[in-house]
Scaffold this motif. Sequence first.
Motif, short mmCIF file in Angstrom:
data_model
loop_
_atom_site.label_atom_id
_atom_site.label_comp_id
_atom_site.label_asym_id
_atom_site.label_seq_id
_atom_site.Cartn_x
_atom_site.Cartn_y
_atom_site.Cartn_z
N ARG A 1 0.84 -1.20 0.00
CA ARG A 1 0.00 0.00 0.00
C ARG A 1 0.88 1.25 0.00
O ARG A 1 0.57 2.24 -0.66
CB ARG A 1 -0.94 -0.02 1.20
CG ARG A 1 -1.92 -1.19 1.14
CD ARG A 1 -2.93 -1.14 2.24
NE ARG A 1 -3.86 -0.04 2.07
CZ ARG A 1 -4.74 0.35 2.98
NH1 ARG A 1 -4.80 -0.30 4.13
NH2 ARG A 1 -5.55 1.34 2.75
N CYS A 2 1.98 1.20 0.75
CA CYS A 2 2.90 2.35 0.76
C CYS A 2 3.55 2.52 -0.62
O CYS A 2 3.64 3.64 -1.13
CB CYS A 2 3.99 2.14 1.81
SG CYS A 2 3.38 2.31 3.48
N LEU A 3 4.00 1.42 -1.21
CA LEU A 3 4.64 1.52 -2.53
C LEU A 3 3.68 2.12 -3.57
O LEU A 3 4.09 2.80 -4.51
CB LEU A 3 5.11 0.13 -3.00
CG LEU A 3 6.60 -0.18 -2.78
CD1 LEU A 3 6.99 -0.07 -1.32
CD2 LEU A 3 6.96 -1.56 -3.30
N ALA A 4 2.38 1.87 -3.36
CA ALA A 4 1.38 2.40 -4.31
C ALA A 4 1.44 3.92 -4.37
O ALA A 4 1.24 4.52 -5.43
CB ALA A 4 -0.02 1.93 -3.90
N ARG A 5 1.74 4.56 -3.23
CA ARG A 5 1.81 6.04 -3.21
C ARG A 5 2.91 6.53 -4.16
O ARG A 5 2.75 7.53 -4.85
CB ARG A 5 2.14 6.54 -1.80
CG ARG A 5 0.98 6.43 -0.84
CD ARG A 5 0.46 7.84 -0.49
NE ARG A 5 -0.82 7.76 0.16
CZ ARG A 5 -1.01 7.97 1.46
NH1 ARG A 5 0.01 8.28 2.22
NH2 ARG A 5 -2.21 7.89 1.99
N CYS A 6 4.03 5.83 -4.14
CA CYS A 6 5.15 6.20 -5.00
C CYS A 6 4.78 5.96 -6.47
O CYS A 6 5.02 6.81 -7.33
CB CYS A 6 6.38 5.38 -4.58
SG CYS A 6 7.85 5.80 -5.48
N CYS A 7 4.15 4.80 -6.72
CA CYS A 7 3.77 4.48 -8.11
C CYS A 7 2.78 5.50 -8.65
O CYS A 7 2.91 5.97 -9.79
CB CYS A 7 3.13 3.09 -8.19
SG CYS A 7 4.27 1.76 -7.78
N SER A 8 1.78 5.86 -7.84
CA SER A 8 0.75 6.76 -8.38
C SER A 8 1.34 8.14 -8.67
O SER A 8 0.91 8.81 -9.60
CB SER A 8 -0.50 6.81 -7.50
OG SER A 8 -0.19 7.40 -6.29
N ALA A 9 2.36 8.57 -7.89
CA ALA A 9 3.01 9.86 -8.19
C ALA A 9 3.70 9.79 -9.56
O ALA A 9 3.68 10.77 -10.32
CB ALA A 9 4.02 10.20 -7.10
N VAL A 10 4.30 8.65 -9.87
CA VAL A 10 4.95 8.49 -11.18
C VAL A 10 3.89 8.53 -12.29
O VAL A 10 4.06 9.22 -13.30
CB VAL A 10 5.78 7.19 -11.25
CG1 VAL A 10 6.38 6.99 -12.64
CG2 VAL A 10 6.88 7.20 -10.21
N PHE A 11 2.78 7.82 -12.07
CA PHE A 11 1.72 7.80 -13.11
C PHE A 11 1.17 9.21 -13.34
O PHE A 11 0.87 9.60 -14.45
CB PHE A 11 0.57 6.86 -12.72
CG PHE A 11 1.00 5.42 -12.60
CD1 PHE A 11 2.08 4.93 -13.32
CD2 PHE A 11 0.32 4.54 -11.77
CE1 PHE A 11 2.47 3.59 -13.22
CE2 PHE A 11 0.70 3.22 -11.66
CZ PHE A 11 1.77 2.75 -12.38
N GLU A 12 1.05 9.94 -12.22
CA GLU A 12 0.54 11.31 -12.33
C GLU A 12 1.49 12.17 -13.19
O GLU A 12 1.06 12.91 -14.07
CB GLU A 12 0.45 11.92 -10.93
CG GLU A 12 -0.67 12.93 -10.78
CD GLU A 12 -0.80 13.30 -9.32
OE1 GLU A 12 -0.49 14.45 -9.00
OE2 GLU A 12 -1.19 12.41 -8.51
N ALA A 13 2.78 12.00 -12.94
CA ALA A 13 3.77 12.77 -13.70
C ALA A 13 3.77 12.38 -15.18
O ALA A 13 3.98 13.22 -16.05
CB ALA A 13 5.15 12.55 -13.10
#
Length: 396
Positions: A83-95
């Motif tokens: 769940r924590c790693l998801a935060r990092c992934c979604s920031a990349v997808f947003e960018a």
Amino acid sequence: MTSLMNNTHEFPEPPPQALAVSRRLAALIRTEISAAGGSIPFSRYMELCLYAPGLGYYSGGLVKFGPRGDFVTAPEISPLFGRCLARCCSAVFEALGEGDILEFGAGSGRLAADLLGELGAQCSLPARYIILERSAVLKQRQQDLLRQRCPHLFSRVVWLENLPETGFRGVMLGNEVLDALAVERFRWNGETMELLHVGCQGEAFELRWHVVQDDALQAALQKLLDPAAVAAGYVSEFSPTLAPWLRTVADLLEQGLLLLIDYGCPRHEYYHPQRANGTLTCHYRHRWHEDVLLWPGLQDITADVDFTAVAEAAAAARLDVSGYTTQAYFLLDCGLDQFLQAAGPATMTSGLKQVQQAKTLILPGEMGERFKCIGLARGVEQPLPGFRGQDFRYRL
Ligand SMILES: C[S@@+](CC[C@H](N)C(=O)[O-])C[C@H]1O[C@@H](n2cnc3c(N)ncnc32)[C@H](O)[C@@H]1O
């Protein structure tokens, strides 16, 4: 990875079927040794023990992860990790606008399930979740778990046995992959560097030290550690496959992040004079030990990661080292404590269990400090979630 018990030399005997597989692998290794003129470098022995098709530890059919296996990894400990790693992934997808995830060696599939579940909840799903898996048995296990845990997202998951051929945009992810790359073991004998080889004495394997004849390798090893600072008999490891692997993966990354999580440290700590016996370790039924010749293919063999080598390989491949920190700081910056609070335990027991799991992930005496996270980026705004807290890049 971590073991559930203390070190002990009482190893439960493997079942006859497993021993038969190990004997077949040993025969294959003996054939290679004979073809090579009497010995093979340790890295080749380790590669065969872990990845010989159908027989190796990771390529065969053994249960490896969890209480019934040999060790546990972070995704097995708690869904909070994914769940924590998801935060990092979604920031990349947003960018990037959108992107895929490519996970190397997905173990039981739990990390994929936790990540997809959380990214789904955040409305930030990857277009595809690609799993690069060399083991047919693990692939089946991952499919079973993902079908059960997220049937509505199953069609997004794609399994590959080799790297995709076209460019990749998104997040490439490797939890405890680098520690499973084959290493060479070397020794300073007081005058020169030696490399460990594996030979045979009858049917049994034996370890032998060979003086390094290659001048370039001799010089490179004497650069890794200062012979003047270490005692004769100092032993350590390096991975000859790390830089080529990273180069290949980096070449594929058009835009996004390569996130690698593993146990290890920067080079000055890795080759510290007091670390005189290296980091090579075997895991068998939650016991850890140093007998690399025991039951080939039935136990994991692993070594810590030299994160300076990772950063150097990344720079050579024109990736930015966008972050380097401990697992504890990474997870806390990704909101581990918020996830914990928001979960609101159904019962006192389940609440205590969740807290205990979180402690295992972040406490210094557990996985919190020994495990590091390194982010290698191309064309992504930094710093990303996970790397906004403590920045330890200066240590590399
Ligand atoms: C210690 S296990 C970790 C499994 C899982 N990521 C987890 O955290 O539970 C190491 C995994 O890395 C995989 N691996 C090693 N080298 C690889 C490579 N070059 N490409 C993809 N996977 C690799 C192994 O097959 C194995 O599944």
